[in-house]
Scaffold this active site. Structure first.
Site, PDB file in Angstrom:
ATOM      1  N   TYR A 144       0.854  -1.188   0.000  1.00 45.13           N
ATOM      2  CA  TYR A 144       0.000   0.000   0.000  1.00 45.13           C
ATOM      3  C   TYR A 144       0.886   1.232   0.000  1.00 45.13           C
ATOM      4  O   TYR A 144       1.878   1.282   0.727  1.00 45.13           O
ATOM      5  CB  TYR A 144      -0.896   0.012   1.240  1.00 45.13           C
ATOM      6  CG  TYR A 144      -1.731   1.263   1.392  1.00 45.13           C
ATOM      7  CD1 TYR A 144      -2.776   1.530   0.510  1.00 45.13           C
ATOM      8  CD2 TYR A 144      -1.471   2.182   2.415  1.00 45.13           C
ATOM      9  CE1 TYR A 144      -3.548   2.687   0.651  1.00 45.13           C
ATOM     10  CE2 TYR A 144      -2.241   3.335   2.558  1.00 45.13           C
ATOM     11  CZ  TYR A 144      -3.275   3.578   1.671  1.00 45.13           C
ATOM     12  OH  TYR A 144      -4.035   4.720   1.820  1.00 45.13           O
ATOM     13  N   ASP A 239       9.301   2.575  -0.144  1.00 43.00           N
ATOM     14  CA  ASP A 239       8.262   3.275   0.607  1.00 43.00           C
ATOM     15  C   ASP A 239       8.383   2.822   2.059  1.00 43.00           C
ATOM     16  O   ASP A 239       7.933   1.736   2.425  1.00 43.00           O
ATOM     17  CB  ASP A 239       6.883   2.964   0.034  1.00 43.00           C
ATOM     18  CG  ASP A 239       5.778   3.690   0.785  1.00 43.00           C
ATOM     19  OD1 ASP A 239       6.091   4.376   1.789  1.00 43.00           O
ATOM     20  OD2 ASP A 239       4.608   3.581   0.381  1.00 43.00           O
ATOM     21  N   LYS A 267       4.180   8.819   8.958  1.00 40.29           N
ATOM     22  CA  LYS A 267       3.950   8.202  10.279  1.00 40.29           C
ATOM     23  C   LYS A 267       4.956   8.668  11.344  1.00 40.29           C
ATOM     24  O   LYS A 267       4.860   9.801  11.778  1.00 40.29           O
ATOM     25  CB  LYS A 267       3.872   6.674  10.121  1.00 40.29           C
ATOM     26  CG  LYS A 267       2.759   6.308   9.118  1.00 40.29           C
ATOM     27  CD  LYS A 267       2.241   4.905   9.163  1.00 40.29           C
ATOM     28  CE  LYS A 267       0.938   4.816   8.371  1.00 40.29           C
ATOM     29  NZ  LYS A 267       1.002   4.113   7.108  1.00 40.29           N
TER      30      LYS A 267
HETATM   31  C1  LIG Z   1       0.463   4.729   5.735  1.00 42.78           C
HETATM   32  C2  LIG Z   1       1.201   4.481   4.492  1.00 42.78           C
HETATM   33  C3  LIG Z   1       1.128   5.354   3.399  1.00 42.78           C
HETATM   34  C4  LIG Z   1       0.180   6.523   3.362  1.00 42.78           C
HETATM   35  O1  LIG Z   1       0.502   7.484   4.310  1.00 42.78           O
HETATM   36  P1  LIG Z   1      -0.647   8.549   4.734  1.00 42.78           P
HETATM   37  O2  LIG Z   1       0.047   9.443   5.701  1.00 42.78           O
HETATM   38  O3  LIG Z   1      -1.748   7.746   5.324  1.00 42.78           O
HETATM   39  O4  LIG Z   1      -1.055   9.253   3.497  1.00 42.78           O
HETATM   40  C5  LIG Z   1       1.929   5.109   2.320  1.00 42.78           C
HETATM   41  N1  LIG Z   1       2.760   4.062   2.290  1.00 42.78           N
HETATM   42  C6  LIG Z   1       2.855   3.199   3.319  1.00 42.78           C
HETATM   43  C7  LIG Z   1       3.826   2.062   3.241  1.00 42.78           C
HETATM   44  C8  LIG Z   1       2.077   3.379   4.449  1.00 42.78           C
HETATM   45  O5  LIG Z   1       2.158   2.499   5.450  1.00 42.78           O
END
Ligand SMILES: *Cc1c(COP(=O)(O)O)cnc(C)c1O
Length: 426
Positions: A144, A239, A267
């Site tokens: 994701y 990511d 995060k």
């Molecule tokens: C949470 C998450 C996102 C999205 O971040 P948001 O601050 O919710 O937009 C993107 N990539 C990964 C791997 C994530 O865990």
């Protein structure tokens, strides 16, 4: 006097927000009850409007590695609130966090702060496309990357790698710019590079996929991804929005020894406030406006409160050797749950990595792809989740979300939680 209940609040919320929530997974969809409405949080605990206390393993889906309302972070935040809220101009707070990151994570030569993980990913893709002059992005099924149009895709039918959108409102032309392949499958990956290699601007991967269960990849597979990127002139984007500053100071870059071209964060980097970040190789980041012609901007980017919360969180983790502490605690915690399940004959397993854990049905092999997730995961989780909730344990309300252990989860709290989860599973 009548005390308000979560059920009543949810009925009101349904009138004003889609599904009563501002991010889908909060809604308890499929769990046959209203979500718990909270009013307070501290350390490892959440307090509901009914005044019930829960041990929180959701921790806002990851940002709170020190737990809720950490006293040091709180003090810095209060100080910042009394100093300035936002400048929309150059200031010293983002400079300090940027200098700390670039000096601590050498692969982050230059970076840009944004306000969410989604924004970080979206911007990194733009840089990759500009740098390569190519359009296609390769992503893996089960990873994701936020709600970026290009990445809300699933495997389509036909040619290996062909994608279809996984959300309404995304033009087929946009989905078609993304190529999708399974995790942990070198052969398919090679095939996809064979089909699309010269058009792939970037490969984006969660090096520790933790948004669709916990799909721990092999070092060999991640190496292969990096190797094929190199060979085909595609950039590699890690990511690390969830794994960054979670699995260790330098995240999965340190754990794998692989050096990506660009890395995205979110995060933990904001210590509980909305901060995202993308960065990496200098020559790539120099392409971003105003030094280059890849446009990217943000009214509240590098918000000083988030900057201070993030820096204080990261420095505290470093000072306490927090990643080691959490790794040990989580090992002990998950071992206790495993032992309890085994003793009571509960057919459930726990996967974990660093301070992330995920409870799932039995599997003969390690679960590395979404196909390997046991088919009854939804039903299994629902029972466990609702019973755990009764016993004062708040897990993320979805079968495919992982749990997070924070520095506020002491061994005592974890022992108590493990017992509650074992009892709930029985
Ligand atoms: C949470 C998450 C996102 C999205 O971040 P948001 O601050 O919710 O937009 C993107 N990539 C990964 C791997 C994530 O865990």
């Amino acid at each position: 006097m009548h005390k308000v209940t979560s059920e009543e609040l949810f009925q009101r919320a349904l009138n004003v927000a889609p599904g009563g929530v501002h991010s889908p997974v909060r809604s308890f969809k499929g769990l046959d009850r209203a979500p718990v409405f909270f009013k307070k949080a501290e350390g490892a605990y959440l307090t509901s409007v009914e005044d019930k206390k829960y041990i929180d393993f959701c921790q806002s889906f990851g940002p709170l590695i020190l737990g809720h309302l950490d006293p040091e972070v709180k003090e810095e935040v209060h100080r910042m609130v009394d100093t300035a809220w936002t400048f929309g101009a150059t200031e010293i707070y983002s400079l300090e966090l940027a200098e700390w990151i670039t000096s601590t994570l050498p692969f982050m030569e230059k970076l840009r702060f944004v306000s969410s993980g989604t924004e970080a990913v979206m911007s990194a893709l733009r840089v990759a496309r500009a740098a390569t002059g190519r359009n296609k992005i390769l992503k893996f099924e089960g990873c994701y990357h936020g709600h970026v149009d290009n990445l809300l895709v699933k495997a389509g039918s036909g040619l290996a790698g062909a994608a279809a959108s996984s959300s309404a409102g995304i033009p087929a032309e946009v989905a078609a710019q993304t190529v999708v392949t399974p995790l942990d499958d070198e052969q398919k990956l090679q095939e996809v590079f064979h089909n699309f290699g010269k058009d792939i601007a970037a490969v984006i991967i969660e090096p520790l996929p933790a948004n669709y269960g916990l799909l721990i990849q092999t070092q060999e597979f991640l190496k292969k991804v990096a190797e094929l990127c190199e060979k085909n002139g595609s950039l590699l984007i890690f990511d690390e929005v969830i794994s960054g500053f979670r699995v260790g100071l330098q995240g999965m870059v340190e754990k794998t020894g692989i050096r990506p071209d660009l890395v995205t964060y979110g995060k933990i980097i904001g210590g509980g406030f909305p901060v995202g970040c993308y960065g990496g190789k200098k020559e790539l980041m120099n392409m971003v406006a105003p030094s280059g012609d890849v446009y990217q901007a943000g009214t509240l980017s590098a918000n000083p409160i988030g900057m201070r919360a993030g820096l204080t969180t990261l420095k505290k983790m470093q000072r306490l050797d927090g990643w080691n502490v959490l790794e040990k605690r989580t090992q002990k915690f998950t071992d206790a749950i495993r032992a309890g399940f085994a003793k009571k004959g509960v057919p459930l397993e726990v996967s974990h990595s660093a301070s992330l854990f995920w409870i799932h049905g039995p599997s003969k092999t390690p679960i590395r792809t979404i196909e390997q997730i046991p088919g009854n995961q939804g039903a299994t989780f629902k029972g466990l989740f609702l019973k755990s909730l009764e016993k004062g344990i708040y897990l993320a309300p979805n079968a495919y979300e992982v749990g997070f252990v924070s520095m506020a989860h002491t061994d005592e709290i974890l022992e108590q939680a493990a017992q509650a989860i074992i009892d709930a599973a029985e």
